[in-house]
Scaffold this motif. Structure first.
Motif, PDB file in Angstrom:
ATOM      1  N   LEU A   1       0.837  -1.193   0.000  1.00  0.00           N
ATOM      2  CA  LEU A   1       0.000   0.000   0.000  1.00  0.00           C
ATOM      3  C   LEU A   1       0.876   1.249   0.000  1.00  0.00           C
ATOM      4  O   LEU A   1       0.616   2.210  -0.744  1.00  0.00           O
ATOM      5  CB  LEU A   1      -0.926  -0.002   1.207  1.00  0.00           C
ATOM      6  CG  LEU A   1      -1.802   1.235   1.418  1.00  0.00           C
ATOM      7  CD1 LEU A   1      -2.607   1.577   0.174  1.00  0.00           C
ATOM      8  CD2 LEU A   1      -2.721   1.043   2.614  1.00  0.00           C
ATOM      9  N   ALA A   2       1.926   1.249   0.805  1.00  0.00           N
ATOM     10  CA  ALA A   2       2.829   2.401   0.843  1.00  0.00           C
ATOM     11  C   ALA A   2       3.495   2.620  -0.513  1.00  0.00           C
ATOM     12  O   ALA A   2       3.642   3.767  -0.971  1.00  0.00           O
ATOM     13  CB  ALA A   2       3.891   2.193   1.920  1.00  0.00           C
ATOM     14  N   ALA A   3       3.886   1.538  -1.182  1.00  0.00           N
ATOM     15  CA  ALA A   3       4.515   1.654  -2.504  1.00  0.00           C
ATOM     16  C   ALA A   3       3.535   2.231  -3.524  1.00  0.00           C
ATOM     17  O   ALA A   3       3.906   3.066  -4.360  1.00  0.00           O
ATOM     18  CB  ALA A   3       5.020   0.288  -2.966  1.00  0.00           C
ATOM     19  N   ARG A   4       2.292   1.811  -3.453  1.00  0.00           N
ATOM     20  CA  ARG A   4       1.283   2.331  -4.377  1.00  0.00           C
ATOM     21  C   ARG A   4       1.052   3.819  -4.141  1.00  0.00           C
ATOM     22  O   ARG A   4       0.850   4.596  -5.088  1.00  0.00           O
ATOM     23  CB  ARG A   4      -0.026   1.555  -4.204  1.00  0.00           C
ATOM     24  CG  ARG A   4       0.057   0.117  -4.704  1.00  0.00           C
ATOM     25  CD  ARG A   4      -1.147  -0.693  -4.247  1.00  0.00           C
ATOM     26  NE  ARG A   4      -2.382  -0.114  -4.696  1.00  0.00           N
ATOM     27  CZ  ARG A   4      -3.487  -0.052  -3.948  1.00  0.00           C
ATOM     28  NH1 ARG A   4      -3.482  -0.506  -2.713  1.00  0.00           N
ATOM     29  NH2 ARG A   4      -4.586   0.481  -4.441  1.00  0.00           N
ATOM     30  N   ILE A   5       1.073   4.211  -2.870  1.00  0.00           N
ATOM     31  CA  ILE A   5       0.890   5.627  -2.548  1.00  0.00           C
ATOM     32  C   ILE A   5       2.063   6.453  -3.092  1.00  0.00           C
ATOM     33  O   ILE A   5       1.862   7.522  -3.692  1.00  0.00           O
ATOM     34  CB  ILE A   5       0.741   5.807  -1.027  1.00  0.00           C
ATOM     35  CG1 ILE A   5      -0.593   5.209  -0.555  1.00  0.00           C
ATOM     36  CG2 ILE A   5       0.830   7.287  -0.638  1.00  0.00           C
ATOM     37  CD1 ILE A   5      -0.720   5.098   0.954  1.00  0.00           C
ATOM     38  N   GLU A   6       3.287   5.976  -2.871  1.00  0.00           N
ATOM     39  CA  GLU A   6       4.457   6.709  -3.360  1.00  0.00           C
ATOM     40  C   GLU A   6       4.465   6.789  -4.889  1.00  0.00           C
ATOM     41  O   GLU A   6       4.873   7.806  -5.462  1.00  0.00           O
ATOM     42  CB  GLU A   6       5.743   6.057  -2.849  1.00  0.00           C
ATOM     43  CG  GLU A   6       5.921   6.114  -1.346  1.00  0.00           C
ATOM     44  CD  GLU A   6       5.840   7.535  -0.790  1.00  0.00           C
ATOM     45  OE1 GLU A   6       6.401   8.463  -1.422  1.00  0.00           O
ATOM     46  OE2 GLU A   6       5.203   7.721   0.265  1.00  0.00           O
ATOM     47  N   ARG A   7       4.008   5.754  -5.528  1.00  0.00           N
ATOM     48  CA  ARG A   7       3.925   5.789  -6.990  1.00  0.00           C
ATOM     49  C   ARG A   7       2.929   6.835  -7.449  1.00  0.00           C
ATOM     50  O   ARG A   7       3.171   7.579  -8.398  1.00  0.00           O
ATOM     51  CB  ARG A   7       3.538   4.426  -7.551  1.00  0.00           C
ATOM     52  CG  ARG A   7       3.538   4.358  -9.075  1.00  0.00           C
ATOM     53  CD  ARG A   7       3.272   2.935  -9.538  1.00  0.00           C
ATOM     54  NE  ARG A   7       3.378   2.815 -10.985  1.00  0.00           N
ATOM     55  CZ  ARG A   7       2.383   3.013 -11.844  1.00  0.00           C
ATOM     56  NH1 ARG A   7       1.177   3.375 -11.374  1.00  0.00           N
ATOM     57  NH2 ARG A   7       2.546   2.883 -13.139  1.00  0.00           N
ATOM     58  N   ARG A   8       1.792   6.924  -6.756  1.00  0.00           N
ATOM     59  CA  ARG A   8       0.789   7.938  -7.091  1.00  0.00           C
ATOM     60  C   ARG A   8       1.362   9.350  -6.907  1.00  0.00           C
ATOM     61  O   ARG A   8       1.014  10.267  -7.650  1.00  0.00           O
ATOM     62  CB  ARG A   8      -0.438   7.752  -6.204  1.00  0.00           C
ATOM     63  CG  ARG A   8      -1.589   8.697  -6.517  1.00  0.00           C
ATOM     64  CD  ARG A   8      -2.288   8.330  -7.826  1.00  0.00           C
ATOM     65  NE  ARG A   8      -2.844   7.006  -7.778  1.00  0.00           N
ATOM     66  CZ  ARG A   8      -4.065   6.712  -7.297  1.00  0.00           C
ATOM     67  NH1 ARG A   8      -4.832   7.684  -6.821  1.00  0.00           N
ATOM     68  NH2 ARG A   8      -4.504   5.470  -7.304  1.00  0.00           N
ATOM     69  N   LEU A   9       2.273   9.502  -5.945  1.00  0.00           N
ATOM     70  CA  LEU A   9       2.882  10.805  -5.674  1.00  0.00           C
ATOM     71  C   LEU A   9       4.102  11.075  -6.551  1.00  0.00           C
ATOM     72  O   LEU A   9       4.708  12.149  -6.459  1.00  0.00           O
ATOM     73  CB  LEU A   9       3.289  10.892  -4.194  1.00  0.00           C
ATOM     74  CG  LEU A   9       2.121  10.967  -3.195  1.00  0.00           C
ATOM     75  CD1 LEU A   9       2.621  10.773  -1.772  1.00  0.00           C
ATOM     76  CD2 LEU A   9       1.388  12.298  -3.318  1.00  0.00           C
ATOM     77  N   GLY A  10       4.465  10.107  -7.380  1.00  0.00           N
ATOM     78  CA  GLY A  10       5.600  10.303  -8.275  1.00  0.00           C
ATOM     79  C   GLY A  10       6.954  10.143  -7.626  1.00  0.00           C
ATOM     80  O   GLY A  10       7.973  10.586  -8.172  1.00  0.00           O
ATOM     81  N   ASN A  11       7.000   9.503  -6.472  1.00  0.00           N
ATOM     82  CA  ASN A  11       8.248   9.296  -5.741  1.00  0.00           C
ATOM     83  C   ASN A  11       8.838   7.948  -6.126  1.00  0.00           C
ATOM     84  O   ASN A  11       8.668   6.943  -5.433  1.00  0.00           O
ATOM     85  CB  ASN A  11       7.988   9.367  -4.233  1.00  0.00           C
ATOM     86  CG  ASN A  11       9.250   9.172  -3.413  1.00  0.00           C
ATOM     87  OD1 ASN A  11      10.356   9.135  -3.948  1.00  0.00           O
ATOM     88  ND2 ASN A  11       9.086   9.035  -2.100  1.00  0.00           N
ATOM     89  N   ASN A  12       9.582   7.911  -7.232  1.00  0.00           N
ATOM     90  CA  ASN A  12      10.114   6.654  -7.740  1.00  0.00           C
ATOM     91  C   ASN A  12      11.127   6.024  -6.791  1.00  0.00           C
ATOM     92  O   ASN A  12      11.197   4.794  -6.659  1.00  0.00           O
ATOM     93  CB  ASN A  12      10.749   6.867  -9.115  1.00  0.00           C
ATOM     94  CG  ASN A  12       9.721   7.234 -10.170  1.00  0.00           C
ATOM     95  OD1 ASN A  12       8.562   6.816 -10.093  1.00  0.00           O
ATOM     96  ND2 ASN A  12      10.121   8.027 -11.149  1.00  0.00           N
ATOM     97  N   ALA A  13      11.921   6.866  -6.121  1.00  0.00           N
ATOM     98  CA  ALA A  13      12.896   6.342  -5.172  1.00  0.00           C
ATOM     99  C   ALA A  13      12.190   5.650  -4.001  1.00  0.00           C
ATOM    100  O   ALA A  13      12.628   4.594  -3.531  1.00  0.00           O
ATOM    101  CB  ALA A  13      13.795   7.457  -4.661  1.00  0.00           C
ATOM    102  N   GLY A  14      11.096   6.245  -3.534  1.00  0.00           N
ATOM    103  CA  GLY A  14      10.329   5.640  -2.454  1.00  0.00           C
ATOM    104  C   GLY A  14       9.706   4.326  -2.876  1.00  0.00           C
ATOM    105  O   GLY A  14       9.679   3.363  -2.099  1.00  0.00           O
TER     106      GLY A  14
END
Length: 270
Positions: free
Chosen positions: A229-242
């Motif tokens: 879930l955290a990875a999906r959220i970071e992807r939505r925010l454009g944080n590729n490193a996260g």
């Protein structure tokens, strides 16, 4: 019987249908010790006490994920005291776990006919109805439980209702209910995970990030679901490193899970 009341929370695992990330987290491990069964001839002659003993034994078996063993024990409790509403409530949970849907429905109704103000039975029946996509009926049960004055565990009922709203696609109502649960019990990781999922589905990734980070900050609560879930959220925010960091954690710690497979295949939006 507080033990019976707590059992229904476990059924909230993977609660949002169609959302592989959503889960709740229990507050401690289930005791794996086998319950001690009364020996023949040693049972209490008083039927009420005998019913309570059998009910506690059935609850212990059910908590040990042994519903098929719990069922005859709760049947003995009910036979000793047919007016024991908690027995029907527990048997409803057991029959639901065994897939005996008609019997489960009947048991919950019987429990509530004995005590219409039984908040545990109201919530358990509500969650049972929600799992069977009877959302309006489920929310009526939750509403009755929430309307009772002076009741405890209100946060738990708001959590169940919030998840049920989300299963029905009512994201506004889901967020409102989950926010109420969070305000009452901000340390419940189950609420934070489900609230983060709902916020992500509503397009509010920043707010979702706040809640899932609180969960993943506690190593006792980290799971494949929370990392995904955290990875999906970071992807939505454009944080590729996260996304990369969370994905590595997921693959290293939970490599055989469906969440790890989804990450490897890039299925972020399914």
């Amino acid at each position: 019987m507080k033990g019976i009341a707590a059992l229904c929370c476990a059924t909230l695992l993977a609660a949002l249908a169609g959302c592989s990330t959503t889960s709740t987290t229990t507050t401690g491990p289930i005791n794996d010790a086998r319950p001690i069964k009364p020996q023949p001839g040693s049972e209490d002659p008083d039927p009420d006490r005998r019913a309570r003993t059998r009910l506690e034994l059935a609850a212990a078996y059910f908590a040990n994920n042994q519903p098929e063993v719990a069922l005859p024990e709760v049947n003995r409790a009910i036979a000793a005291n047919p007016s024991l509403g908690q027995g029907y409530n527990l048997r409803g949970l057991i029959n639901a776990a065994l897939g005996n849907d008609s019997a489960a429905d009947s048991d919950f109704r019987r429990a509530l006919s004995i005590n219409p103000r039984d908040t545990d039975a109201l919530q358990n029946y509500g969650w049972y109805l929600c799992q069977h996509n009877r959302h309006d009926e489920a929310n009526a049960q939750f509403a009755q439980a929430l309307a009772l004055p002076g009741r405890r565990d209100t946060a738990r009922t708001w959590l169940a209702q919030g998840v049920c709203h989300a299963r029905a696609g009512k994201l506004d109502e889901a967020e409102q209910a989950l926010q109420r649960s969070y305000q009452m019990d901000p340390n419940n990781p189950s609420t934070s995970v489900n609230l983060a999922e709902v916020l992500l589905r509503r397009g509010e990734a920043d707010r979702a990030r706040f809640h899932i980070r609180r969960v993943n900050a506690n190593t006792n609560y980290v799971s494949a679901q929370t990392l995904w879930l955290a990875a999906r959220i970071e992807r939505r925010l454009g944080n590729n490193a996260g996304v990369k960091d969370l994905g590595e954690q997921l693959l290293n710690r939970f490599p055989e899970t469906r969440e790890a497979v989804a990450f490897q295949r890039g299925r972020f939006d399914e």
